[in-house]
Design a protein around this motif. Structure first.
Motif, PDB file in Angstrom:
ATOM      1  N   UNK B  53     -31.567  34.927 -12.337  1.00 36.27           N
ATOM      2  CA  UNK B  53     -32.113  35.639 -13.534  1.00 36.27           C
ATOM      3  C   UNK B  53     -30.915  35.632 -14.638  1.00 36.27           C
ATOM      4  N   UNK B  54     -29.615  34.685 -14.126  1.00 41.45           N
ATOM      5  CA  UNK B  54     -28.862  34.584 -15.254  1.00 41.45           C
ATOM      6  C   UNK B  54     -28.944  33.195 -15.876  1.00 41.45           C
ATOM      7  N   UNK B  55     -29.321  33.369 -17.222  1.00 42.83           N
ATOM      8  CA  UNK B  55     -29.426  31.760 -17.929  1.00 42.83           C
ATOM      9  C   UNK B  55     -28.884  32.019 -19.012  1.00 42.83           C
ATOM     10  N   UNK B  56     -28.451  30.753 -19.838  1.00 44.25           N
ATOM     11  CA  UNK B  56     -27.794  30.899 -21.061  1.00 44.25           C
ATOM     12  C   UNK B  56     -28.345  29.545 -21.880  1.00 44.25           C
ATOM     13  N   UNK B  57     -28.138  29.359 -23.073  1.00 44.38           N
ATOM     14  CA  UNK B  57     -28.401  28.593 -24.007  1.00 44.38           C
ATOM     15  C   UNK B  57     -27.318  27.166 -24.009  1.00 44.38           C
ATOM     16  N   UNK B  58     -27.892  26.075 -24.058  1.00 45.17           N
ATOM     17  CA  UNK B  58     -26.892  24.836 -24.058  1.00 45.17           C
ATOM     18  C   UNK B  58     -26.983  24.384 -25.533  1.00 45.17           C
ATOM     19  N   UNK B  59     -26.758  23.222 -25.685  1.00 48.25           N
ATOM     20  CA  UNK B  59     -26.529  22.672 -27.157  1.00 48.25           C
ATOM     21  C   UNK B  59     -27.784  22.560 -27.743  1.00 48.25           C
ATOM     22  N   UNK B  60     -28.856  22.035 -27.084  1.00 48.56           N
ATOM     23  CA  UNK B  60     -30.284  21.876 -27.775  1.00 48.56           C
ATOM     24  C   UNK B  60     -31.343  22.735 -27.141  1.00 48.56           C
ATOM     25  N   UNK B  61     -31.235  24.003 -27.226  1.00 44.25           N
ATOM     26  CA  UNK B  61     -32.303  25.031 -26.655  1.00 44.25           C
ATOM     27  C   UNK B  61     -33.490  25.241 -27.429  1.00 44.25           C
ATOM     28  N   UNK B  62     -33.337  25.030 -28.727  1.00 43.33           N
ATOM     29  CA  UNK B  62     -34.647  25.348 -29.416  1.00 43.33           C
ATOM     30  C   UNK B  62     -35.997  24.755 -28.915  1.00 43.33           C
ATOM     31  N   UNK B  63     -36.773  25.574 -28.780  1.00 43.70           N
ATOM     32  CA  UNK B  63     -38.258  25.010 -28.364  1.00 43.70           C
ATOM     33  C   UNK B  63     -38.331  25.195 -26.860  1.00 43.70           C
ATOM     34  N   UNK B  64     -37.342  25.541 -25.989  1.00 48.21           N
ATOM     35  CA  UNK B  64     -37.329  25.661 -24.515  1.00 48.21           C
ATOM     36  C   UNK B  64     -36.960  26.876 -24.148  1.00 48.21           C
ATOM     37  N   UNK B  65     -37.437  27.072 -23.003  1.00 48.23           N
ATOM     38  CA  UNK B  65     -37.098  28.556 -22.275  1.00 48.23           C
ATOM     39  C   UNK B  65     -37.110  28.155 -20.916  1.00 48.23           C
ATOM     40  N   UNK B  66     -36.198  28.917 -19.921  1.00 52.42           N
ATOM     41  CA  UNK B  66     -35.919  28.565 -18.511  1.00 52.42           C
ATOM     42  C   UNK B  66     -36.123  29.954 -17.864  1.00 52.42           C
ATOM     43  N   UNK B  67     -36.144  29.650 -16.758  1.00 56.18           N
ATOM     44  CA  UNK B  67     -36.294  31.057 -15.547  1.00 56.18           C
ATOM     45  C   UNK B  67     -35.715  30.646 -14.407  1.00 56.18           C
ATOM     46  N   UNK B  68     -35.269  31.556 -13.584  1.00 59.10           N
ATOM     47  CA  UNK B  68     -34.492  31.334 -12.366  1.00 59.10           C
ATOM     48  C   UNK B  68     -34.587  32.663 -11.301  1.00 59.10           C
ATOM     49  N   UNK B  69     -35.871  32.557 -10.719  1.00 55.52           N
ATOM     50  CA  UNK B  69     -36.263  33.824  -9.921  1.00 55.52           C
ATOM     51  C   UNK B  69     -35.757  33.732  -8.636  1.00 55.52           C
ATOM     52  N   UNK B  70     -35.448  32.535  -8.162  1.00 56.62           N
ATOM     53  CA  UNK B  70     -34.894  32.068  -6.791  1.00 56.62           C
ATOM     54  C   UNK B  70     -33.620  31.014  -6.964  1.00 56.62           C
ATOM     55  N   UNK B  71     -32.496  31.227  -6.043  1.00 56.08           N
ATOM     56  CA  UNK B  71     -31.526  30.325  -6.187  1.00 56.08           C
ATOM     57  C   UNK B  71     -31.812  28.917  -6.107  1.00 56.08           C
TER      58      UNK B  71
END
Lengths: 114, 120
Positions: B53-71
């Protein structure tokens, strides 16, 4: 802004013909420089990390060296299986571009002909 | 070899449709990354995760999302795909984390085999 320029873009060698690939970099304080190998259709594979000018690392027919402005990947007596794209990346001491702060070059496409 | 699998490996979709790419690891590494690779560009970081559940943006994040519910799983979602998102997407994992002052980071990332996405 951190920059990495690799040259040449492509290189064709005969088997056994030694050569070097260049990675020139501009970074505000280098934490590390990294070399990766990428085969067609595959993800990059880590090769080396270099931290300071004068450092050298070797692996089989590959040797990586580092100066204050560039790194060389020397390939000695290459074989066809050394054909791949070689990527260089730098990491600044204070990285503003993400978790790892790696800035990758575009790579050198190396072909070793039998 | 590091246990990283990406799915799907190939996908063709149309502009405006949602797309989710999955990265699954069996190494129990804390850090996971999504990169894209395009001709004429080096690998570019899209998003990264430093824990569940800990995520952050990189260099080209526009238009993308991420999720991490499990290791072990890190998902990359294109909510509404565009032709400019046609690319090869690589997931990577690492044992050590960011370039924190004083911390040794070898820059050693283990990459998956990539997911080739074509948006028509």
């Amino acid at each position: 802004e951190d920059q990495v320029t690799q040259s040449p873009e492509a290189l064709r060698l005969q088997e056994g013909e030694s050569s070097s690939l260049n990675c020139s970099y501009t970074v505000s304080g280098l934490r590390g420089l990294f070399w990766y190998r990428q085969d067609p259709g595959k993800g990059p594979e880590f090769l080396f990390t270099l931290y300071s000018a004068g450092e050298e690392k070797e692996k089989e027919r590959l040797k990586a060296t580092l100066t204050k402005k560039e790194s060389f990947l020397h390939i000695t007596a290459p074989k066809p299986e050394d054909s791949a794209t070689y990527l260089c990346a730098v990491q600044a001491i204070y990285s503003g571009g993400g978790a790892d702060g790696l800035t990758f070059g575009k790579g050198t496409h190396l072909i070793i002909q039998p | 070899d590091a246990g990283i699998t990406q799915s799907p490996r190939h996908k063709v979709t149309e502009t405006g449709t949602p797309v989710t790419l999955r990265c699954h690891q069996t190494e129990n590494h804390r850090y996971m990354y999504w990169y894209r690779q395009d001709p004429g560009h080096g690998l570019r970081l899209i998003h990264y995760s430093y824990g569940v559940k800990d995520t952050d943006k990189g260099e080209v994040s526009d238009g993308y999302s991420v999720s991490r519910s499990k290791t072990e799983d890190f998902l990359l979602t294109l909510e509404s795909a565009t032709s400019s998102q046609t690319s090869v997407y690589f997931c990577a994992i690492s044992e050590r984390g960011p370039a924190v002052a004083g911390a040794l980071n070898t820059g050693e990332l283990f990459f998956g085999e990539g997911s080739r996405l074509t948006v028509l």
